[in-house]
Scaffold this active site. Structure first.
Site, short mmCIF file in Angstrom:
data_model
loop_
_atom_site.label_atom_id
_atom_site.label_comp_id
_atom_site.label_asym_id
_atom_site.label_seq_id
_atom_site.Cartn_x
_atom_site.Cartn_y
_atom_site.Cartn_z
N SER A 142 -11.48 1.77 -16.00
CA SER A 142 -11.40 0.53 -15.83
C SER A 142 -10.07 0.02 -15.01
O SER A 142 -9.19 0.76 -14.83
CB SER A 142 -11.04 -0.33 -17.20
OG SER A 142 -10.75 -1.69 -17.12
N TYR A 155 -6.68 -0.21 -25.15
CA TYR A 155 -7.86 -0.23 -24.50
C TYR A 155 -7.47 0.21 -22.83
O TYR A 155 -8.06 1.33 -22.41
CB TYR A 155 -8.56 -1.61 -24.21
CG TYR A 155 -9.66 -1.54 -23.21
CD1 TYR A 155 -10.94 -0.70 -23.66
CD2 TYR A 155 -9.66 -2.06 -22.01
CE1 TYR A 155 -11.81 -0.77 -22.69
CE2 TYR A 155 -10.67 -1.95 -20.86
CZ TYR A 155 -11.87 -1.18 -21.38
OH TYR A 155 -12.99 -1.13 -20.52
N1 NAP Z 1 -17.72 -5.26 -18.89
C1 NAP Z 1 -16.23 -4.94 -18.46
O1 NAP Z 1 -15.63 -5.95 -18.05
C2 NAP Z 1 -15.89 -3.66 -18.12
C3 NAP Z 1 -14.79 -3.56 -17.19
C4 NAP Z 1 -14.27 -2.25 -16.85
C5 NAP Z 1 -14.96 -0.96 -17.44
N2 NAP Z 1 -15.97 -1.27 -18.62
C6 NAP Z 1 -16.28 -0.17 -19.28
O2 NAP Z 1 -17.86 -0.01 -18.95
C7 NAP Z 1 -18.45 0.70 -19.79
C8 NAP Z 1 -19.53 0.20 -20.01
O3 NAP Z 1 -19.50 -1.09 -20.69
P1 NAP Z 1 -20.37 -2.44 -20.62
O4 NAP Z 1 -19.46 -3.34 -19.81
O5 NAP Z 1 -21.57 -2.17 -19.87
O6 NAP Z 1 -20.58 -2.94 -22.00
P2 NAP Z 1 -21.69 -2.82 -23.11
O7 NAP Z 1 -22.81 -3.46 -22.29
O8 NAP Z 1 -21.13 -3.27 -24.19
O9 NAP Z 1 -22.04 -1.32 -23.14
C9 NAP Z 1 -21.47 -0.47 -23.99
C10 NAP Z 1 -22.25 0.68 -23.92
O10 NAP Z 1 -21.57 1.74 -24.75
C11 NAP Z 1 -22.49 2.06 -25.85
N3 NAP Z 1 -21.34 2.16 -27.10
C12 NAP Z 1 -20.47 1.69 -27.58
N4 NAP Z 1 -19.94 2.34 -28.82
C13 NAP Z 1 -20.64 3.59 -28.94
C14 NAP Z 1 -20.74 4.59 -29.92
N5 NAP Z 1 -19.81 4.40 -30.87
N6 NAP Z 1 -21.46 5.62 -29.78
C15 NAP Z 1 -22.44 5.40 -28.63
N7 NAP Z 1 -22.62 4.61 -27.72
C16 NAP Z 1 -21.65 3.76 -27.78
C17 NAP Z 1 -23.17 0.73 -26.15
O11 NAP Z 1 -24.33 1.32 -26.91
P3 NAP Z 1 -24.78 0.90 -28.42
O12 NAP Z 1 -24.29 -0.27 -29.06
O13 NAP Z 1 -26.32 0.99 -28.38
O14 NAP Z 1 -24.17 2.39 -29.11
C18 NAP Z 1 -23.50 0.34 -24.90
O15 NAP Z 1 -24.67 1.07 -24.57
C19 NAP Z 1 -17.48 1.09 -20.98
O16 NAP Z 1 -16.93 2.17 -20.68
C20 NAP Z 1 -16.30 -0.07 -20.70
O17 NAP Z 1 -15.02 0.17 -21.02
C21 NAP Z 1 -16.50 -2.55 -18.71
#
Ligand code: NAP
Length: 269
Positions: A142, A155
């Site tokens: 991130s 985080y």
């Molecule tokens: N959105 C942002 O602003 C942003 C910015 C920078 C980086 N990121 C990074 O991008 C990545 C994906 O996030 P996203 O934005 O796509 O959010 P998201 O839609 O909430 O996706 C998160 C994913 O991680 C899975 N997950 C969470 N906890 C888990 C666990 N205990 N075991 C297995 N799977 C788990 C969730 O699936 P289940 O709930 O089905 O388990 C979901 O598929 C993350 O690493 C996040 O830190 C996001």
């Protein structure tokens, strides 16, 4: 061993957000997929829709990466499925509250997913990629990994870890023909914000990227051979200057004498 076609990409966190878009893009690029997350219904929806639209072989694995046994199950798949050519370490959870307002138990759970699981999955797959002299590891970091003071510090620190690990993997594995990338998005419009206790509605529109654009930019960065991809930073020279400053420090980070500014005059001690 030679892999027919592109092989298989294992994507964690593929049930929603960026992981589901990676699934779409990688299937369209010709990868078969193993999709990992906790929400089996959501995984099934992603898998069904992509297998009918792309014809790729797609399997799902329900796993909670906070749980040791589930994590070991995913590690086992990485070790035993010789078709796997790519690991997308994307699953992650966030938090927005400052340190003094956040629950340390929740912080530990975040570390388990963002750091421990990501690390163990790298350890599971790297030896096979090295033996085969082929493979790709994408680690979802991130922008907060280099700006941890903006939101929840734990985080940001987990994502700083991901960036540091990626630098080290690049040093150790790139010469063995393994591609390594860390992706550093800014805010992206996904369910992440609600799950983290924040709200996308409170963010100015001009700082929130669409998940499709984020993944397309990240894959463009991968194609360009980038180790660090910052999808929203307009001028690559800004990152290059940051990295050049880090490299400039390297020769002096370990020396047998303190820097002159820390030499205390004998009379002052
Ligand atoms: N959105 C942002 O602003 C942003 C910015 C920078 C980086 N990121 C990074 O991008 C990545 C994906 O996030 P996203 O934005 O796509 O959010 P998201 O839609 O909430 O996706 C998160 C994913 O991680 C899975 N997950 C969470 N906890 C888990 C666990 N205990 N075991 C297995 N799977 C788990 C969730 O699936 P289940 O709930 O089905 O388990 C979901 O598929 C993350 O690493 C996040 O830190 C996001």
């Amino acid at each position: 061993m030679t892999i027919a076609g592109k092989g298989t990409a294992l994507i964690t966190g593929a049930s929603s957000g960026l992981g589901a878009i990676y699934a779409d893009r990688l299937a369209r690029r010709g990868y078969d997929l193993v999709l990992v997350a906790r929400n089996q219904d959501a995984l099934t929806r992603v898998a069904k829709s992509l297998s009918s639209s792309t014809g790729r072989k797609i399997s799902i694995v329900r796993a909670d990466l906070e749980q040791r046994n589930d994590l070991l199950k995913v590690e086992g798949i990485l070790r035993s499925d010789p078709s796997i050519t790519m690991l997308v370490n994307n699953a992650g959870i966030g938090a927005v509250e400052p340190l003094l307002m956040s629950d340390v138990e929740a912080m530990e759970r975040m570390i388990k997913v963002n750091v421990t699981a990501l690390t163990r999955l790298v350890y599971a797959v790297a030896p096979l990629f090295v033996a085969r002299e082929e493979g790709t590891i994408i680690n979802m970091a991130s922008a907060l990994g280099i700006a941890p003071e903006v939101l929840n510090g734990v985080y940001g620190a987990t994502k700083a870890y991901v960036i540091a690990l990626t630098f080290s993997l690049q040093k150790e594995l790139a010469e063995k023909n393994i591609r390594i990338q860390a992706v550093l998005p800014g805010a992206v419009g996904t369910p992440f914000w609600d799950a983290s206790g924040g709200s996308l509605d409170r963010l100015p529109e001009n700082i929130v990227m669409k998940p499709d654009d984020t993944v397309d930019a990240a894959l463009a960065g991968l194609d360009m051979g980038e180790v660090i991809t910052l999808p929203s930073v307009p001028d690559a020279a800004d990152w290059n200057a940051y990295e050049a400053a880090r490299q400039k420090l390297m020769p002096n980070l370990s020396r047998n004498i303190p820097a002159p500014r820390y030499r205390v005059p004998a009379s002052a001690s």
